[in-house]
Design an enzyme around this catalytic site. Structure first.
Site, PDB file in Angstrom:
ATOM      1  N   GLY A  12       0.984  -1.266  -0.002  1.00  0.00           N
ATOM      2  CA  GLY A  12      -0.041  -0.042  -0.025  1.00  0.00           C
ATOM      3  C   GLY A  12       0.725   1.323   0.083  1.00  0.00           C
ATOM      4  O   GLY A  12       0.305   2.406   0.497  1.00  0.00           O
ATOM      5  N   THR A  13       1.972   1.153  -0.556  1.00  0.00           N
ATOM      6  CA  THR A  13       2.791   2.654  -0.688  1.00  0.00           C
ATOM      7  C   THR A  13       2.039   3.626  -1.606  1.00  0.00           C
ATOM      8  O   THR A  13       2.146   4.718  -1.183  1.00  0.00           O
ATOM      9  CB  THR A  13       4.232   2.235  -1.112  1.00  0.00           C
ATOM     10  OG1 THR A  13       4.153   1.854  -2.591  1.00  0.00           O
ATOM     11  CG2 THR A  13       5.014   1.569  -0.363  1.00  0.00           C
ATOM     12  N   ASN A  14       1.413   2.944  -2.625  1.00  0.00           N
ATOM     13  CA  ASN A  14       0.722   4.001  -3.510  1.00  0.00           C
ATOM     14  C   ASN A  14      -0.693   4.676  -2.723  1.00  0.00           C
ATOM     15  O   ASN A  14      -0.902   5.666  -2.838  1.00  0.00           O
ATOM     16  CB  ASN A  14       0.386   3.338  -4.676  1.00  0.00           C
ATOM     17  CG  ASN A  14       1.404   3.443  -5.811  1.00  0.00           C
ATOM     18  OD1 ASN A  14       1.567   4.254  -6.380  1.00  0.00           O
ATOM     19  ND2 ASN A  14       1.958   2.278  -5.998  1.00  0.00           N
ATOM     20  N   MET A  91      -4.042  -6.745  -7.286  1.00  0.00           N
ATOM     21  CA  MET A  91      -3.660  -7.873  -7.819  1.00  0.00           C
ATOM     22  C   MET A  91      -4.760  -8.702  -8.546  1.00  0.00           C
ATOM     23  O   MET A  91      -4.238  -9.901  -8.992  1.00  0.00           O
ATOM     24  CB  MET A  91      -2.571  -8.407  -7.076  1.00  0.00           C
ATOM     25  CG  MET A  91      -1.528  -7.602  -6.619  1.00  0.00           C
ATOM     26  SD  MET A  91      -0.378  -6.781  -8.264  1.00  0.00           S
ATOM     27  CE  MET A  91       0.538  -5.919  -7.562  1.00  0.00           C
ATOM     28  N   ILE A  93      -7.614  -9.336 -11.560  1.00  0.00           N
ATOM     29  CA  ILE A  93      -8.251  -8.779 -12.624  1.00  0.00           C
ATOM     30  C   ILE A  93      -9.542  -8.227 -12.507  1.00  0.00           C
ATOM     31  O   ILE A  93     -10.526  -9.116 -11.801  1.00  0.00           O
ATOM     32  CB  ILE A  93      -8.107  -9.991 -13.622  1.00  0.00           C
ATOM     33  CG1 ILE A  93      -6.553 -10.147 -13.891  1.00  0.00           C
ATOM     34  CG2 ILE A  93      -8.838  -9.514 -15.092  1.00  0.00           C
ATOM     35  CD1 ILE A  93      -5.956  -9.344 -15.018  1.00  0.00           C
ATOM     36  N   LEU A  94     -10.198  -7.371 -12.956  1.00  0.00           N
ATOM     37  CA  LEU A  94     -11.653  -6.880 -12.840  1.00  0.00           C
ATOM     38  C   LEU A  94     -12.422  -7.530 -13.855  1.00  0.00           C
ATOM     39  O   LEU A  94     -11.949  -7.789 -15.129  1.00  0.00           O
ATOM     40  CB  LEU A  94     -11.649  -5.429 -13.037  1.00  0.00           C
ATOM     41  CG  LEU A  94     -11.025  -4.695 -11.665  1.00  0.00           C
ATOM     42  CD1 LEU A  94     -11.399  -3.066 -12.027  1.00  0.00           C
ATOM     43  CD2 LEU A  94     -11.381  -4.933 -10.461  1.00  0.00           C
ATOM     44  N   ASN A 108      -5.863   3.119 -12.656  1.00  0.00           N
ATOM     45  CA  ASN A 108      -4.865   2.058 -12.236  1.00  0.00           C
ATOM     46  C   ASN A 108      -3.689   2.677 -12.338  1.00  0.00           C
ATOM     47  O   ASN A 108      -3.361   3.668 -13.076  1.00  0.00           O
ATOM     48  CB  ASN A 108      -4.966   0.654 -13.110  1.00  0.00           C
ATOM     49  CG  ASN A 108      -4.065  -0.124 -12.805  1.00  0.00           C
ATOM     50  OD1 ASN A 108      -3.747  -0.622 -11.745  1.00  0.00           O
ATOM     51  ND2 ASN A 108      -3.437  -0.854 -14.128  1.00  0.00           N
ATOM     52  N   HIS A 110       0.287   1.510 -13.213  1.00  0.00           N
ATOM     53  CA  HIS A 110       1.240   0.488 -13.755  1.00  0.00           C
ATOM     54  C   HIS A 110       2.667   0.985 -13.630  1.00  0.00           C
ATOM     55  O   HIS A 110       3.026   1.989 -13.978  1.00  0.00           O
ATOM     56  CB  HIS A 110       0.584   0.002 -15.061  1.00  0.00           C
ATOM     57  CG  HIS A 110       1.481  -1.164 -15.587  1.00  0.00           C
ATOM     58  ND1 HIS A 110       1.052  -2.563 -15.356  1.00  0.00           N
ATOM     59  CD2 HIS A 110       2.480  -1.308 -16.610  1.00  0.00           C
ATOM     60  CE1 HIS A 110       2.002  -3.237 -15.866  1.00  0.00           C
ATOM     61  NE2 HIS A 110       2.831  -2.401 -16.749  1.00  0.00           N
TER      62      HIS A 110
HETATM   63  C1  GAR Z   1       3.131  -1.004  -7.562  1.00  0.00           C
HETATM   64  O1  GAR Z   1       4.529  -0.864  -7.997  1.00  0.00           O
HETATM   65  C2  GAR Z   1       2.064  -0.930  -8.392  1.00  0.00           C
HETATM   66  O2  GAR Z   1       2.416  -0.151  -9.530  1.00  0.00           O
HETATM   67  C3  GAR Z   1       1.818  -2.222  -8.986  1.00  0.00           C
HETATM   68  O3  GAR Z   1       2.130  -3.078  -7.849  1.00  0.00           O
HETATM   69  C4  GAR Z   1       2.813  -2.271  -7.031  1.00  0.00           C
HETATM   70  C5  GAR Z   1       2.004  -2.204  -5.475  1.00  0.00           C
HETATM   71  O4  GAR Z   1       2.594  -1.660  -4.340  1.00  0.00           O
HETATM   72  N1  GAR Z   1       0.865  -2.763  -9.723  1.00  0.00           N
HETATM   73  C6  GAR Z   1       0.982  -3.647 -10.593  1.00  0.00           C
HETATM   74  O5  GAR Z   1       1.830  -4.066 -11.239  1.00  0.00           O
HETATM   75  C7  GAR Z   1      -0.450  -3.825 -11.704  1.00  0.00           C
HETATM   76  N2  GAR Z   1      -0.293  -4.368 -12.543  1.00  0.00           N
HETATM   77  P1  GAR Z   1       2.099  -0.869  -3.286  1.00  0.00           P
HETATM   78  O6  GAR Z   1       1.063  -1.950  -2.792  1.00  0.00           O
HETATM   79  O7  GAR Z   1       3.311  -0.610  -2.471  1.00  0.00           O
HETATM   80  O8  GAR Z   1       1.439   0.344  -3.700  1.00  0.00           O
END
Ligand code: GAR
Length: 208
Positions: A12-14, A91, A93-94, A108, A110
């Site tokens: 969940g850093t994003n 993670m 797919i919708l 999203n 990516h």
């Molecule tokens: C992030 O790097 C995001 O871009 C990627 O998963 C990571 C989640 O990190 N998403 C994908 O690859 C989707 N295709 P987070 O949980 O620390 O945000």
């Protein structure tokens, strides 16, 4: 004020970048009202609770048929009155139903410059492994709307990140997050909440 619901699966850093941007007043026209995880043990849920944000969990494996999962996720998002759904490291797919119910209202993030290193199977660390395997000199991140093509929806924002000698997938992942993802995702969300993204012919125009 738009209701933002964030879907997560892991660290969940994003999500944290979105919460921090909200605290700095950078998402003035929206509010993160709920965080929904595909994984009950995701650290992202702790981040949400620490910030007083409501949480919920929906697991794909609790539904036998994918259609039932798709319908339940759609109903859950509707019950939260989501104006915008953000996939922040989600993670699963919708399905078609949720994508149609929230057309051009699902963003999203990516971890590559779409159309490179994207599509089915390209998620998390795997994206960076493939970029290093190919030997590209520049990678980055993309914030885009979700449509029925995996990683194929209208692109909102992109940011490039240099690859450096000695990069490992883990080092590169961290640099892409810090320099690109944590910047463009909150910005894309803010632009959406301010009605500054126009979608036309599968592309977006940003009103600055
Ligand atoms: C992030 O790097 C995001 O871009 C990627 O998963 C990571 C989640 O990190 N998403 C994908 O690859 C989707 N295709 P987070 O949980 O620390 O945000």
């Amino acid at each position: 004020m738009k209701n933002i619901v964030v879907l997560v699966s892991g660290g969940g850093t994003n999500l944290q970048a979105l919460i921090d941007a909200q605290h700095r007043g950078e998402i003035a026209a929206g509010k993160i009202t709920c965080v929904i995880s595909s994984n009950p043990n995701a650290y992202a849920l702790t981040r949400a609770k620490d910030n007083g944000i409501e949480t919920d969990v929906i697991r794909r494996r609790d539904f036998e048929a994918f259609d039932d999962y798709d319908a339940a996720l759609t109903a859950l998002l509707q019950s939260k009155n989501a104006d915008l759904v953000v996939l922040a490291g989600f993670m699963t797919i919708l399905g078609k139903r949720v994508i149609r119910a929230f057309e051009n209202r699902i963003i999203n993030i990516h971890p590559a410059l779409i159309p490179s290193f994207c599509g089915e199977g390209y998620y998390g660390l795997r994206v960076h492994e493939e970029a290093l395997k190919k030997g590209v000199k520049v990678t980055g991140a993309t914030a885009h709307f979700v449509n029925e093509i995996c990683d194929g929806g209208p692109i909102i924002l992109q940011k490039a990140v240099d690859i450096q000698n000695g990069d490992t997938p883990e080092i590169l992942q961290k640099r892409v997050m810090e320099q690109a993802e944590w910047k463009i995702l909150p910005r894309a969300v803010a632009l959406f909440c301010e009605d500054k993204i126009i979608v036309k012919d599968g592309k977006t125009e940003i009103i600055e």
